[in-house]
Design a protein around this motif. Structure first.
Motif, PDB file in Angstrom:
ATOM      1  N   GLY A 160       0.810  -1.201   0.000  1.00 54.05           N
ATOM      2  CA  GLY A 160       0.000   0.000   0.000  1.00 54.05           C
ATOM      3  C   GLY A 160       0.844   1.252   0.000  1.00 54.05           C
ATOM      4  N   ASP A 161       0.501   2.198   0.869  1.00 54.08           N
ATOM      5  CA  ASP A 161       1.223   3.470   0.943  1.00 54.08           C
ATOM      6  C   ASP A 161       2.246   3.485   2.072  1.00 54.08           C
ATOM      7  OD1 ASP A 161      -0.184   4.298  -1.219  1.00 54.08           O
ATOM      8  OD2 ASP A 161      -1.314   5.868  -0.209  1.00 54.08           O
ATOM      9  N   LEU A 162       2.754   2.323   2.429  1.00 53.57           N
ATOM     10  CA  LEU A 162       3.855   2.289   3.390  1.00 53.57           C
ATOM     11  C   LEU A 162       5.148   2.772   2.747  1.00 53.57           C
ATOM     12  CD1 LEU A 162       4.942   1.323   6.231  1.00 53.57           C
ATOM     13  CD2 LEU A 162       5.662  -0.747   5.013  1.00 53.57           C
ATOM     14  N   ALA A 163       5.383   2.385   1.495  1.00 52.36           N
ATOM     15  CA  ALA A 163       6.665   2.661   0.854  1.00 52.36           C
ATOM     16  C   ALA A 163       6.470   2.930  -0.629  1.00 52.36           C
ATOM     17  CB  ALA A 163       7.619   1.479   1.049  1.00 52.36           C
ATOM     18  N   SER A 184       6.174   0.646  11.570  1.00 49.47           N
ATOM     19  CA  SER A 184       5.742  -0.206  10.462  1.00 49.47           C
ATOM     20  C   SER A 184       6.863  -0.395   9.447  1.00 49.47           C
ATOM     21  CB  SER A 184       4.511   0.409   9.784  1.00 49.47           C
ATOM     22  OG  SER A 184       3.401   0.405  10.659  1.00 49.47           O
ATOM     23  N   LEU A 185       7.597   0.665   9.155  1.00 52.87           N
ATOM     24  CA  LEU A 185       8.745   0.529   8.251  1.00 52.87           C
ATOM     25  C   LEU A 185       9.773  -0.438   8.819  1.00 52.87           C
ATOM     26  CD1 LEU A 185       9.358   4.206   7.067  1.00 52.87           C
ATOM     27  CD2 LEU A 185       8.675   2.275   5.619  1.00 52.87           C
ATOM     28  N   GLU A 186      10.031  -0.346  10.113  1.00 52.26           N
ATOM     29  CA  GLU A 186      10.984  -1.259  10.742  1.00 52.26           C
ATOM     30  C   GLU A 186      10.486  -2.701  10.669  1.00 52.26           C
ATOM     31  OE1 GLU A 186      11.232   0.412  14.602  1.00 52.26           O
ATOM     32  OE2 GLU A 186      12.598   2.035  14.016  1.00 52.26           O
ATOM     33  N   ARG A 187       9.191  -2.886  10.859  1.00 56.68           N
ATOM     34  CA  ARG A 187       8.630  -4.237  10.810  1.00 56.68           C
ATOM     35  C   ARG A 187       8.816  -4.852   9.425  1.00 56.68           C
ATOM     36  NH1 ARG A 187       2.371  -6.418  11.811  1.00 56.68           N
ATOM     37  NH2 ARG A 187       3.026  -8.578  12.092  1.00 56.68           N
ATOM     38  N   VAL A 188       8.549  -4.072   8.392  1.00 55.25           N
ATOM     39  CA  VAL A 188       8.699  -4.597   7.040  1.00 55.25           C
ATOM     40  C   VAL A 188      10.177  -4.731   6.674  1.00 55.25           C
ATOM     41  CG1 VAL A 188       8.277  -4.081   4.599  1.00 55.25           C
ATOM     42  CG2 VAL A 188       6.448  -3.798   6.281  1.00 55.25           C
ATOM     43  N   ARG A 189      10.979  -3.764   7.068  1.00 55.47           N
ATOM     44  CA  ARG A 189      12.427  -3.857   6.809  1.00 55.47           C
ATOM     45  C   ARG A 189      13.008  -5.148   7.349  1.00 55.47           C
ATOM     46  NH1 ARG A 189      15.846  -0.124  10.566  1.00 55.47           N
ATOM     47  NH2 ARG A 189      15.154  -1.815  11.936  1.00 55.47           N
ATOM     48  N   ASP A 190      12.553  -5.551   8.520  1.00 53.55           N
ATOM     49  CA  ASP A 190      13.108  -6.728   9.193  1.00 53.55           C
ATOM     50  C   ASP A 190      12.307  -7.994   8.917  1.00 53.55           C
ATOM     51  OD1 ASP A 190      14.895  -4.914  10.280  1.00 53.55           O
ATOM     52  OD2 ASP A 190      13.772  -4.692  12.154  1.00 53.55           O
ATOM     53  N   GLY A 191      11.324  -7.929   8.014  1.00 55.50           N
ATOM     54  CA  GLY A 191      10.420  -9.059   7.805  1.00 55.50           C
ATOM     55  C   GLY A 191      10.898 -10.109   6.836  1.00 55.50           C
ATOM     56  N   GLY A 192      12.037  -9.904   6.195  1.00 56.53           N
ATOM     57  CA  GLY A 192      12.570 -10.917   5.290  1.00 56.53           C
ATOM     58  C   GLY A 192      11.886 -10.972   3.942  1.00 56.53           C
ATOM     59  N   TYR A 193      11.249  -9.895   3.531  1.00 52.37           N
ATOM     60  CA  TYR A 193      10.550  -9.900   2.250  1.00 52.37           C
ATOM     61  C   TYR A 193      11.522  -9.755   1.091  1.00 52.37           C
ATOM     62  CZ  TYR A 193       6.576  -9.205   5.300  1.00 52.37           C
ATOM     63  OH  TYR A 193       5.650  -9.353   6.297  1.00 52.37           O
ATOM     64  N   ASP A 194      11.232 -10.474   0.012  1.00 57.03           N
ATOM     65  CA  ASP A 194      12.060 -10.389  -1.189  1.00 57.03           C
ATOM     66  C   ASP A 194      11.663  -9.228  -2.079  1.00 57.03           C
ATOM     67  OD1 ASP A 194      13.849 -12.948  -1.362  1.00 57.03           O
ATOM     68  OD2 ASP A 194      11.906 -13.615  -0.621  1.00 57.03           O
ATOM     69  N   PRO A 207      13.612  -4.444  -0.411  1.00 50.58           N
ATOM     70  CA  PRO A 207      12.781  -3.846   0.632  1.00 50.58           C
ATOM     71  C   PRO A 207      13.565  -3.301   1.815  1.00 50.58           C
ATOM     72  CG  PRO A 207      11.812  -5.899  -0.126  1.00 50.58           C
ATOM     73  CD  PRO A 207      13.176  -5.818  -0.744  1.00 50.58           C
ATOM     74  N   GLU A 208      14.614  -3.983   2.220  1.00 49.31           N
ATOM     75  CA  GLU A 208      15.365  -3.532   3.396  1.00 49.31           C
ATOM     76  C   GLU A 208      15.968  -2.158   3.160  1.00 49.31           C
ATOM     77  OE1 GLU A 208      19.063  -4.994   6.280  1.00 49.31           O
ATOM     78  OE2 GLU A 208      18.231  -6.351   4.766  1.00 49.31           O
ATOM     79  N   THR A 209      16.584  -1.984   1.982  1.00 49.67           N
ATOM     80  CA  THR A 209      17.195  -0.694   1.668  1.00 49.67           C
ATOM     81  C   THR A 209      16.137   0.391   1.507  1.00 49.67           C
ATOM     82  OG1 THR A 209      19.102  -1.737   0.606  1.00 49.67           O
ATOM     83  CG2 THR A 209      18.616   0.534  -0.018  1.00 49.67           C
ATOM     84  N   ALA A 210      15.030   0.053   0.851  1.00 50.44           N
ATOM     85  CA  ALA A 210      13.972   1.043   0.623  1.00 50.44           C
ATOM     86  C   ALA A 210      13.365   1.517   1.935  1.00 50.44           C
ATOM     87  CB  ALA A 210      12.892   0.451  -0.275  1.00 50.44           C
ATOM     88  N   CYS A 211      13.098   0.586   2.828  1.00 45.81           N
ATOM     89  CA  CYS A 211      12.513   0.961   4.116  1.00 45.81           C
ATOM     90  C   CYS A 211      13.483   1.792   4.934  1.00 45.81           C
ATOM     91  CB  CYS A 211      12.089  -0.278   4.887  1.00 45.81           C
ATOM     92  SG  CYS A 211      10.637  -1.117   4.202  1.00 45.81           S
ATOM     93  N   GLN A 212      14.760   1.431   4.919  1.00 49.99           N
ATOM     94  CA  GLN A 212      15.744   2.207   5.678  1.00 49.99           C
ATOM     95  C   GLN A 212      15.877   3.607   5.102  1.00 49.99           C
ATOM     96  OE1 GLN A 212      17.232   1.097   8.600  1.00 49.99           O
ATOM     97  NE2 GLN A 212      17.633   3.305   8.703  1.00 49.99           N
ATOM     98  N   ARG A 213      15.817   3.737   3.779  1.00 55.78           N
ATOM     99  CA  ARG A 213      15.870   5.066   3.156  1.00 55.78           C
ATOM    100  C   ARG A 213      14.727   5.937   3.655  1.00 55.78           C
ATOM    101  NH1 ARG A 213      13.177   7.579  -0.812  1.00 55.78           N
ATOM    102  NH2 ARG A 213      12.050   5.707  -1.459  1.00 55.78           N
TER     103      ARG A 213
END
Length: 287
Positions: A160-163, A184-194, A207-213
């Protein structure tokens, strides 16, 4: 020969809609029988879900849709929920804690609800709570839930509009909450999503880089807001003027809403005085 990708196909349909997001469209998704964010009724989305003209089920008498839901109830995500529910006969699902909000926005009562971690109806797609952009914001994990699938199986998240792949997401008062958004960004960053699939714009393959940005961007803006207050700003407009070093033509309302959300976070954390609690009440929200 390479092994087939075990993840189901995520079908994206760009839906032109009235939105402040770049590109003027919302991404609707169809995956494993779940239709997410049908923002408007379009021929392309009809085709994707298996509707023939003038909106009747396809030749096999069925559609590809077994459940309908949204990531959140902002107008540019929820506009055609009722139409596709009627056209496909699929049940509509909403977060159990936000049923009234959903019904008011979608124009239809949900047939059933879900909580964090639940499968949505009979589909294998699971809900992942990601509030912040909106209080009812939820993402949907494909093939294994919130990091809990079998080893080596790719994880996709409809976020959705998280990222977004480029730029940033509006998190503005009174609807947005920056503390929730960062969590929420931290949760998705650390969630192991491809891969994560945003509500606007292209797929995100890191996803990890995008969420951290996006986390870093918010914290940079927070530092600018705090510096403005410490330098003597006494209202939202003064903070906006000090915190933004760019032309805000056309987006000044969103900048004010964003600054107000940052100020609310700083008040809640005790980092600025309580007098600011009464200075952030504005009529603005994100898309």
């Amino acid at each position: 020969m390479a092994a087939p990708d075990p993840a189901p196909a995520v079908v994206r349909v760009d839906v032109p809609v009235d939105t402040r997001a770049p590109g003027g469209a919302t991404n609707a998704y169809l995956v494993d029988g779940l239709l997410v964010d049908p923002a408007a009724r379009t021929a392309a989305l009809d085709e994707a879900v298996g509707l023939d003209e003038p909106g009747a089920p396809g030749r096999d008498g069925d559609t590809a849709v077994h459940a309908i839901t949204v990531t959140h109830t902002h107008p540019d995500h929820v506009g055609a929920v009722a139409e596709y529910a009627d056209a496909t006969g699929a049940p509509v699902f909403a977060h159990a804690d936000h049923v009234d909000r959903f019904a008011a926005a979608a124009g239809v009562d949900p047939d059933a609800t879900f909580h964090d971690g639940d499968r949505v109806g009979d589909t294998p797609v699971r809900a992942v709570e990601t509030p912040g952009h909106a209080p009812d914001h939820v993402a949907f994990a494909v093939d294994g839930g919130d990091g809990g699938n079998a080893a080596d199986a790719p994880l996709d998240l409809l976020c959705g509009d998280l990222a977004v792949a480029e730029g940033s997401v509006v998190v503005g008062a009174p609807d947005g909450d920056l503390r929730d958004y960062l969590h929420s960004l931290e949760r998705v960053r650390d969630g192991g999503y491809d891969r994560i699939h945003p509500g606007h714009g292209p797929r995100i393959d890191d996803p990890e880089t995008a969420c951290q940005r996006l986390i870093d961007h918010r914290l940079d803006r927070e530092r600018a807001v705090l510096s403005a207050v410490e330098a003597g700003a006494t209202d939202v407009d003064a903070v906006v003027d000090a915190a933004y070093e760019k032309d805000l033509t056309g987006v000044a309302d969103l900048a004010r809403a964003t600054v107000a959300a940052h100020l609310e976070k700083l008040v809640a954390e005790g980092r600025i005085g309580r007098e600011w609690a009464g200075r952030t009440e504005i009529d603005a929200s994100g898309e």
